[in-house]
Design an enzyme around this catalytic site. Structure first.
Site, PDB file in Angstrom:
ATOM      1  N   VAL A  81       0.849  -1.196   0.000  1.00 56.82           N
ATOM      2  CA  VAL A  81       0.000   0.000   0.000  1.00 56.82           C
ATOM      3  C   VAL A  81       0.885   1.246   0.000  1.00 56.82           C
ATOM      4  CG1 VAL A  81      -1.725   1.282   1.325  1.00 56.82           C
ATOM      5  CG2 VAL A  81      -1.884  -1.202   1.157  1.00 56.82           C
ATOM      6  N   HIS A 138     -28.580 -37.213  15.671  1.00 52.88           N
ATOM      7  CA  HIS A 138     -28.855 -37.208  14.232  1.00 52.88           C
ATOM      8  C   HIS A 138     -30.219 -36.575  13.966  1.00 52.88           C
ATOM      9  CE1 HIS A 138     -28.932 -38.413  10.052  1.00 52.88           C
ATOM     10  NE2 HIS A 138     -30.187 -38.809  10.243  1.00 52.88           N
TER      11      HIS A 138
HETATM   12  P1  NAI Z   1      -5.272  -9.265  12.152  1.00 46.95           P
HETATM   13  O1  NAI Z   1      -3.942  -9.421  12.778  1.00 46.95           O
HETATM   14  O2  NAI Z   1      -6.273 -10.328  12.275  1.00 46.95           O
HETATM   15  O3  NAI Z   1      -5.112  -8.995  10.594  1.00 46.95           O
HETATM   16  C1  NAI Z   1      -4.334  -7.932  10.103  1.00 46.95           C
HETATM   17  C2  NAI Z   1      -4.019  -8.209   8.651  1.00 46.95           C
HETATM   18  O4  NAI Z   1      -3.487  -7.025   8.085  1.00 46.95           O
HETATM   19  C3  NAI Z   1      -2.970  -9.298   8.468  1.00 46.95           C
HETATM   20  O5  NAI Z   1      -3.407 -10.219   7.509  1.00 46.95           O
HETATM   21  C4  NAI Z   1      -1.731  -8.534   8.032  1.00 46.95           C
HETATM   22  O6  NAI Z   1      -0.889  -9.283   7.179  1.00 46.95           O
HETATM   23  C5  NAI Z   1      -2.358  -7.356   7.295  1.00 46.95           C
HETATM   24  N1  NAI Z   1      -1.506  -6.172   7.243  1.00 46.95           N
HETATM   25  C6  NAI Z   1      -0.765  -5.637   8.236  1.00 46.95           C
HETATM   26  N2  NAI Z   1      -0.149  -4.514   7.806  1.00 46.95           N
HETATM   27  C7  NAI Z   1      -0.528  -4.333   6.508  1.00 46.95           C
HETATM   28  C8  NAI Z   1      -0.248  -3.342   5.519  1.00 46.95           C
HETATM   29  N3  NAI Z   1       0.554  -2.307   5.789  1.00 46.95           N
HETATM   30  N4  NAI Z   1      -0.806  -3.485   4.295  1.00 46.95           N
HETATM   31  C9  NAI Z   1      -1.633  -4.523   4.011  1.00 46.95           C
HETATM   32  N5  NAI Z   1      -1.937  -5.493   4.907  1.00 46.95           N
HETATM   33  C10 NAI Z   1      -1.393  -5.390   6.146  1.00 46.95           C
HETATM   34  O7  NAI Z   1      -5.817  -7.864  12.730  1.00 46.95           O
HETATM   35  P2  NAI Z   1      -7.253  -7.196  12.683  1.00 46.95           P
HETATM   36  O8  NAI Z   1      -8.085  -7.771  11.611  1.00 46.95           O
HETATM   37  O9  NAI Z   1      -6.990  -5.734  12.738  1.00 46.95           O
HETATM   38  O10 NAI Z   1      -7.874  -7.634  14.052  1.00 46.95           O
HETATM   39  C11 NAI Z   1      -7.171  -7.383  15.265  1.00 46.95           C
HETATM   40  C12 NAI Z   1      -7.404  -8.460  16.239  1.00 46.95           C
HETATM   41  O11 NAI Z   1      -8.703  -8.340  16.802  1.00 46.95           O
HETATM   42  C13 NAI Z   1      -7.389  -9.879  15.662  1.00 46.95           C
HETATM   43  O12 NAI Z   1      -6.088 -10.375  15.513  1.00 46.95           O
HETATM   44  C14 NAI Z   1      -8.136 -10.623  16.703  1.00 46.95           C
HETATM   45  O13 NAI Z   1      -7.253 -10.925  17.744  1.00 46.95           O
HETATM   46  C15 NAI Z   1      -9.155  -9.620  17.169  1.00 46.95           C
HETATM   47  N6  NAI Z   1     -10.435  -9.918  16.510  1.00 46.95           N
HETATM   48  C16 NAI Z   1     -11.029 -11.117  16.753  1.00 46.95           C
HETATM   49  C17 NAI Z   1     -12.207 -11.446  16.152  1.00 46.95           C
HETATM   50  C18 NAI Z   1     -12.785 -12.775  16.405  1.00 46.95           C
HETATM   51  O14 NAI Z   1     -12.338 -13.442  17.313  1.00 46.95           O
HETATM   52  N7  NAI Z   1     -13.782 -13.208  15.652  1.00 46.95           N
HETATM   53  C19 NAI Z   1     -12.901 -10.523  15.266  1.00 46.95           C
HETATM   54  C20 NAI Z   1     -12.167  -9.312  15.030  1.00 46.95           C
HETATM   55  C21 NAI Z   1     -10.993  -9.030  15.663  1.00 46.95           C
END
Ligand code: NAI
Ligand code: FAD
Length: 475
Positions: A247, A454
Site C-alpha cells: 500500500v 442425528h
Molecule cells: P489481524 O492481525 O487479524 O489482521 C491484520 C491483517 O493485516 C494481516 O493479515 C496482516 O498481514 C495485514 N496487514 C498488516 N499490515 C498491513 C499493511 N501495511 N498493508 C496490508 N496489509 C497489512 O488484525 P485485525 O483484523 O486488525 O484484528 C485485530 C485483532 O482483533 C485480531 O487479531 C483478533 O485478535 C481480534 N479480533 C477477533 C475477532 C474474532 O475473534 N472473531 C474478530 C475481530 C478481531
C-alpha cells in the site's frame, strides 16, 4: 483521603470486568476503573469487546446475514419476498441497543458482586506501603489505594503511518461499525479477522468490497486446507481479495478515498472507494497508565511485560488481556482475568493457551483449536489427518449450507487430538466439542466412539474423527 481496596482493576473490558467479579467472589474488596463513555458521556463498561468489537460486529453480521438469506436463499425454500429493503439506520440502532444491554448488564453484575465502579482514567501515582496509589481522573479526580493492581487496559486499532483515522472516510473498527448507509465501494486494508468480518457485513448489504492484504498468503495462521476452502467461498460470494500488495499513498477527497498500491506482480494500481477500513492489527493501551511513575515494564511494542502467570515486574501488579502477549481474544482475556484473581487468593489459576479456540464469524464460519497441519509439519511431528465435508452431512443439506469441512489432526502414535479445524455452518458452536476433547487430552477415537445426535452438524465432527482412522461411514 485515598479509598482503600484489596484489588484495583484498571479497565472493564472482558479481561478487567471478569477479573473484578472473580476477585469479589473470592471475598476481596474490589474497585474497577474504566474510562469508556457512551454517547451521553456516561459509563460504558465492557471495553472494546462490548462497545466496538465482538458484540456490535456480531449484531451487524446477524442483520446482514438475514438480509443475504432473504435476498438470495429464501426463494429455494419457496418463500417469495417482494420489495425487500434494508434500513441501515434501524440495523445500526439495533446494534447500539444490543451494546447498551451488555453495558447495563456489566453495571448490574458489579452491583450484584459489590464491585465499586469508577468512571474515568486510572493511572499509577506511586507505590505506597503494601500497595499502590491509583488516581482516577473523570468528572473529578479521586485517589484509590490497592494492595494488588490488575492492568486490563486492552488495545486500540493500529493506523497506517501518515493516515490517521478520521472515522468518516478512513475508518477503524469503531467507524466501521457506525457506517450510516451502504457504501457503493468499500475498501479494506488487511484481510485478517476484522477485514473479513466487516467486509462480509457490507458485501452482504450490497457494497462492492475490495480487501488489500500485504502478505502473499490468505489467513496464514489458519490451517492451509481450511484457509483455501474459505478463500474459495469468499471469492464466490463476490469479495475481492488482493494478496501480496504494497500500500502506498492514501488520499481523501470529496469523492472518497484513493489508495495507490503495488499489486503482487509489482504493477502500480489505484483503488477508489467511498470508504476505507484499516484493519492491520492492534496496539496496546498503555500510554494513559503513567507506568513510569512506578517502573512498570513495557516492551518495545508498548505491551505490559508479564510471565506465564500474568505477573508484571512489580510485586502485586498483574496484567491480562490484549495489553499483554498472546492472542487478542475476549475469552483469552477473561480466562487470564479469572486465573489472576484466583492466584491473588492463593489458588492455582491456570490458562491453557493450547486450547484457546479461534472463530472468524464470516459465512462460512471458520473455527479452530490447537495446531495446524503446517505447524505440525514444521515441528516434525508425526500425525494423522481426517476430514469430513458438510456436503455429506444430512443436517447441512437440510439447512441448505453444505460449504466446508471438519478436519482432525491426531498424533500418529497415540491418536491424541492435536488440532481441529472447521470451515462451515455453525463452526463457532461446533468447535466447543473439540476444545473439551483437547482439554481432556482425548484421542480421535474417543470422539469417534461418542454417540452424536442425528441429524446434526456435530455428526460431521464425529465423522472427521472416524476419518482419522480411514473409517468414516457417510463419505
Ligand atoms: P489481524 O492481525 O487479524 O489482521 C491484520 C491483517 O493485516 C494481516 O493479515 C496482516 O498481514 C495485514 N496487514 C498488516 N499490515 C498491513 C499493511 N501495511 N498493508 C496490508 N496489509 C497489512 O488484525 P485485525 O483484523 O486488525 O484484528 C485485530 C485483532 O482483533 C485480531 O487479531 C483478533 O485478535 C481480534 N479480533 C477477533 C475477532 C474474532 O475473534 N472473531 C474478530 C475481530 C478481531
Ligand atoms: P478491552 O476490551 O480493550 O478493554 C479495555 C478497557 O480499558 C476499555 O474499556 C478501555 O477504555 C479501558 N481503559 C484503557 N486504558 C484505561 C485507563 N488508563 N483507565 C481506565 N480505563 C482504561 N474477540 C473475540 O474473542 N471474539 C470476537 O468475536 C471478537 N470480535 C472483535 C471484533 C472487533 C471489531 C474487534 C476490534 C475486536 C474483536 N475481538 C474479538 C477482540 C476483543 O475485543 C478483545 O480481545 C478484547 O476486548 C480484549 O479485552 P481486554 O479486557 O483485554 O481489553
Amino acid at each position: 483521603m485515598s479509598k482503600q481496596f484489596d484489588v484495583i482493576v484498571i479497565g472493564a473490558g472482558p479481561g478487567g470486568y471478569i477479573a473484578a467479579i472473580r476477585a469479589a467472589q473470592l471475598g476481596f474488596k474490589v474497585a474497577c476503573i474504566d474510562e469508556w463513555k457512551n454517547d451521553k458521556g456516561g459509563p460504558a463498561p465492557g471495553g472494546t469487546c462490548t462497545n466496538v468489537g465482538c458484540i456490535p460486529s456480531k449484531a451487524l453480521l446477524q442483520s446482514s446475514e438475514h438480509f443475504d438469506q432473504a435476498s438470495h436463499h429464501f426463494a429455494e425454500h419457496g418463500i417469495g419476498v417482494k420489495g425487500l429493503s434494508m434500513d441501515v439506520s434501524t440495523m445500526v440502532a439495533r446494534k447500539d441497543l444490543v451494546v447498551k444491554q451488555n453495558n447495563d448488564g456489566i453495571l448490574y453484575l458489579f452491583k450484584k458482586n459489590k464491585v465499586s465502579f469508577f468512571h474515568g482514567r486510572g493511572s499509577f501515582a506511586k507505590a505506597v506501603e503494601g500497595g499502590y496509589e491509583i488516581l482516577v481522573t473523570g468528572a473529578a479526580t479521586e485517589s484509590l489505594t490497592g494492595k494488588q493492581v490488575i492492568v486490563a487496559t486492552g488495545s486500540r486499532a493500529r493506523a497506517l503511518p501518515g493516515t490517521p483515522f478520521d472515522e468518516e472516510s478512513i475508518l477503524s473498527n469503531d467507524g466501521a461499525l457506525r457506517i450510516g448507509a451502504v457504501p457503493k465501494k468499500l475498501g479494506l486494508i488487511g484481510s485478517g479477522v476484522i477485514g473479513l468480518e466487516m467486509g462480509s457485513v457490507w458485501r452482504r448489504l450490497g457494497a462492492e468490497v475490495t480487501i488489500l492484504e500485504g502478505l502473499p498468503t490468505f489467513l496464514g495462521a489458519v490451517d492451509e486446507q481450511i484457509a483455501k476452502e474459505a478463500h474459495k467461498a469468499f471469492i464466490k460470494q463476490g469479495l475481492k481479495i488482493e494478496l501480496g500488495v504494497k500500500v502506498g499513498a492514501i488520499k481523501t477527497g470529496k469523492k472518497g478515498v484513493s489508495i495507490a498500491y503495488e499489486n503482487a506482480k509489482g504493477e502500480a494500481q489505484t483503488l477508489d472507494v467511498d470508504k476505507l477500513i484499516i484493519s492491520i492489527g492492534r496496539l496496546a493501551n498503555t500510554e494513559g497508565l503513567n507506568a513510569e511513575a512506578v517502573g512498570l515494564k513495557l516492551d518495545e511494542r508498548g505491551l505490559v511485560v508479564v510471565d506465564d502467570d500474568c505477573r508484571t515486574n512489580l510485586p502485586g501488579v498483574w496484567a491480562v488481556g490484549d495489553v499483554v502477549r498472546g492472542p487478542m481474544l475476549a475469552h483469552k482475556a477473561e480466562e487470564e482475568g479469572v486465573a489472576v484473581a484466583e492466584r491473588i487468593a492463593g489458588q492455582h489459576g491456570h490458562v491453557n493457551f493450547n486450547t484457546v479456540p479461534w472463530v472468524i464469524y464470516t459465512s462460512p464460519e471458520i473455527a479452530w483449536v490447537g495446531q495446524t497441519e503446517q505447524q505440525l509439519k514444521a515441528a516434525g511431528r508425526a500425525y494423522k489427518a481426517g476430514t469430513f465435508p458438510f456436503l455429506a452431512n444430512g443436517r447441512a443439506r437440510a439447512l441448505g449450507d453444505t460449504t466446508g469441512m471438519v478436519k482432525f489432526l491426531a498424533d500418529a502414535a497415540t491418536d491424541e487430538i492435536l488440532g481441529v479445524h472447521i470451515v462451515g455452518p455453525m463452526a463457532s458452536e461446533l468447535i466447543a466439542e473439540a476444545v473439551v476433547a483437547m482439554e481432556f487430552r482425548a484421542s480421535s477415537e474417543d470422539i469417534a466412539r461418542i454417540c452424536h445426535a442425528h441429524p446434526s452438524l456435530s455428526e460431521a465432527t464425529k465423522e472427521a474423527a472416524l476419518a482419522v482412522d480411514k473409517r468414516s461411514l457417510n463419505f
